[in-house]
Design an enzyme around this catalytic site. Sequence first.
Site, PDB file in Angstrom:
ATOM      1  CG  ASN A  16      -2.057  -0.766   0.838  1.00  0.00           C
ATOM      2  OD1 ASN A  16      -3.221  -0.395   0.109  1.00  0.00           O
ATOM      3  ND2 ASN A  16      -2.376  -1.942   1.574  1.00  0.00           N
ATOM      4  NE  ARG A  93       3.446  -2.265  18.800  1.00  0.00           N
ATOM      5  CZ  ARG A  93       3.455  -2.990  20.053  1.00  0.00           C
ATOM      6  NH1 ARG A  93       3.488  -4.435  19.638  1.00  0.00           N
ATOM      7  NH2 ARG A  93       3.419  -2.546  21.303  1.00  0.00           N
ATOM      8  CG  HIS A 111      -9.733  -3.259   8.297  1.00  0.00           C
ATOM      9  ND1 HIS A 111      -8.645  -3.783   9.106  1.00  0.00           N
ATOM     10  CD2 HIS A 111     -10.798  -3.893   8.437  1.00  0.00           C
ATOM     11  CE1 HIS A 111      -9.117  -4.990   9.721  1.00  0.00           C
ATOM     12  NE2 HIS A 111     -10.193  -5.014   8.926  1.00  0.00           N
ATOM     13  CD  GLU A 145     -13.484   1.820  21.008  1.00  0.00           C
ATOM     14  OE1 GLU A 145     -13.815   0.584  20.988  1.00  0.00           O
ATOM     15  OE2 GLU A 145     -13.156   2.238  22.208  1.00  0.00           O
TER      16      GLU A 145
HETATM   17  C1  GAR Z   1      -2.900  -4.734   3.973  1.00  0.00           C
HETATM   18  O1  GAR Z   1      -3.672  -5.785   3.646  1.00  0.00           O
HETATM   19  C2  GAR Z   1      -3.858  -3.590   4.936  1.00  0.00           C
HETATM   20  O2  GAR Z   1      -5.152  -3.516   4.504  1.00  0.00           O
HETATM   21  C3  GAR Z   1      -3.667  -4.500   6.334  1.00  0.00           C
HETATM   22  O3  GAR Z   1      -2.260  -5.114   6.198  1.00  0.00           O
HETATM   23  C4  GAR Z   1      -1.931  -5.246   5.007  1.00  0.00           C
HETATM   24  C5  GAR Z   1      -0.727  -4.510   4.836  1.00  0.00           C
HETATM   25  O4  GAR Z   1       0.004  -4.833   3.564  1.00  0.00           O
HETATM   26  N1  GAR Z   1      -4.041  -3.568   7.445  1.00  0.00           N
HETATM   27  C6  GAR Z   1      -4.727  -4.098   8.434  1.00  0.00           C
HETATM   28  O5  GAR Z   1      -4.882  -5.359   8.793  1.00  0.00           O
HETATM   29  C7  GAR Z   1      -4.888  -3.155   9.586  1.00  0.00           C
HETATM   30  N2  GAR Z   1      -5.968  -3.455  10.604  1.00  0.00           N
HETATM   31  P1  GAR Z   1       1.011  -3.935   2.795  1.00  0.00           P
HETATM   32  O6  GAR Z   1       2.323  -3.847   3.718  1.00  0.00           O
HETATM   33  O7  GAR Z   1       1.594  -4.806   1.608  1.00  0.00           O
HETATM   34  O8  GAR Z   1       0.542  -2.537   2.641  1.00  0.00           O
END
Ligand code: GAR
Length: 217
Positions: A16, A93, A111, A145
């Site tokens: 991302n 975190r 998310h 939250e």
């Molecule tokens: C992504 O799928 C993001 O939506 C998720 O972690 C991944 C990171 O991927 N985030 C969460 O679950 C937050 N609650 P990346 O490091 O390749 O961007």
Amino acid sequence: MERLKVAVLISGRGSNLQSLIDACAAPDFPAEIVLVLSNKADAYGLVRAAEAGIATTAISHKAYPDRESFDEALHAEIVAAGAQLVCLAGFMRLLTPGFVGKWHDRMINIHPSLLPAFKGLHSHERAIEAGCRFTGCTVHFVRAEMDDGPIIVQAAVPILPGDSANELSDRVLAAEHRCYPLALRLVAEGKAVVDGAIVRIADAASPQDALLNPLAG
Ligand code: GAR
């Protein structure tokens, strides 16, 4: 054009982050990344940032006695970089209410579910187990939250028969890479305005049709 200065917080591979780096490479994009910060020194996203010529910092949460002092260190780095907005991009975190309060309406997160469904970990497994026909991803302003706060952009992604969590995750990730740059652009242009618990988007065109899944029985 004055570009919004952004700090991106990561913990891992940073795909991302890469979508934001690529978006910011366009001369007319209204934001620029001034810092990529990871709580893990070996996060591959730090390599992506360095290759793009962006300043990086790793701050291990293990070096701090509690969440408050770790978050204070994060805050100090972000402020020192001159960032005006924080983007959480796979930052795994939990942040303290004190930190979240300092960045109220100035911190966004992605998310991998259609919030408010499937907050927390393993959202794809849980969506498959629940028999959902759709899941997706959400970019939202951060509140104290976990995975909560006013929604800026969502993408709906179909769940296909026999999908594994990995297959679904790949399909959702492709949508994430479209959603996050769009959300950042809307925020940086001042077009995503928080109004209580929701976000109003100025000048937005919206889809009118329902998506159906399955298409035929
Ligand atoms: C992504 O799928 C993001 O939506 C998720 O972690 C991944 C990171 O991927 N985030 C969460 O679950 C937050 N609650 P990346 O490091 O390749 O961007």
